[in-house]
Design a protein around this motif. Structure first.
Motif, PDB file in Angstrom:
ATOM      1  N   GLU A   2       0.900  -1.034  -0.225  1.00  0.00           N
ATOM      2  CA  GLU A   2      -0.064   0.202   0.079  1.00  0.00           C
ATOM      3  C   GLU A   2       0.911   1.043   0.150  1.00  0.00           C
ATOM      4  N   LYS A   3       0.274   2.416  -0.440  1.00  0.00           N
ATOM      5  CA  LYS A   3       1.193   3.748  -0.481  1.00  0.00           C
ATOM      6  C   LYS A   3       1.661   3.895   0.897  1.00  0.00           C
ATOM      7  N   LYS A   4       1.054   3.575   2.083  1.00  0.00           N
ATOM      8  CA  LYS A   4       1.711   4.170   3.292  1.00  0.00           C
ATOM      9  C   LYS A   4       2.812   3.190   3.643  1.00  0.00           C
ATOM     10  N   ALA A   7       5.595   4.762   1.340  1.00  0.00           N
ATOM     11  CA  ALA A   7       6.446   5.637   1.936  1.00  0.00           C
ATOM     12  C   ALA A   7       7.244   5.488   3.155  1.00  0.00           C
ATOM     13  N   HIS A  51       1.680   8.021  -7.657  1.00  0.00           N
ATOM     14  CA  HIS A  51       2.408   6.596  -7.123  1.00  0.00           C
ATOM     15  C   HIS A  51       3.181   7.091  -5.817  1.00  0.00           C
ATOM     16  N   ALA A  52       3.067   6.174  -5.203  1.00  0.00           N
ATOM     17  CA  ALA A  52       3.644   6.503  -3.692  1.00  0.00           C
ATOM     18  C   ALA A  52       4.970   6.908  -3.533  1.00  0.00           C
ATOM     19  N   GLU A  55       4.972  10.436  -4.438  1.00  0.00           N
ATOM     20  CA  GLU A  55       4.256  11.222  -3.535  1.00  0.00           C
ATOM     21  C   GLU A  55       5.119  11.455  -2.459  1.00  0.00           C
ATOM     22  N   TYR A  56       6.259  10.307  -2.228  1.00  0.00           N
ATOM     23  CA  TYR A  56       7.146  10.748  -0.897  1.00  0.00           C
ATOM     24  C   TYR A  56       8.042  11.888  -1.117  1.00  0.00           C
TER      25      TYR A  56
END
Length: 91
Positions: A2-4, A7, A51-52, A55-56
């Motif tokens: 997942e994105k979290k 990240a 995309h994660a 976004e990071y």
């Protein structure tokens, strides 16, 4: 993942590596026009889809990367071709 989780993974890896915020003075690498187009396409997809990994990083880092890719497209005389490929890909 997942994105979290992605990240968190990037945060962990990059915060433990010394010098990650240091500027690299010059990267001298010859790449083919195909590689430049692929890099531009991958970057555009990553930004558009949020995309994660993208976004990071800070927004200014993404802006700088986009400017660098645009410069590569200009130097490779690929700017117009890249724009046309974007139009085709969005159909």
């Amino acid at each position: 993942m997942e994105k979290k989780e992605i990240a968190w993974l990037f945060d962990t890896l990059l915060s433990c590596t010394p010098g990650m915020n240091d500027m690299v003075v010059k990267v001298d690498r010859k790449v083919s026009k195909n590689q430049i187009l692929l890099l531009a396409l991958l970057m555009e997809i990553g930004i558009r889809e949020g995309h994660a990994v993208v976004e990071y990083f800070a927004k200014d880092a993404v802006t700088e990367l986009r400017a660098w890719v645009d410069d590569c497209l200009e130097r490779g005389q690929l700017k117009e071709l890249s724009e046309r490929l974007k139009v085709l890909a969005n159909r």
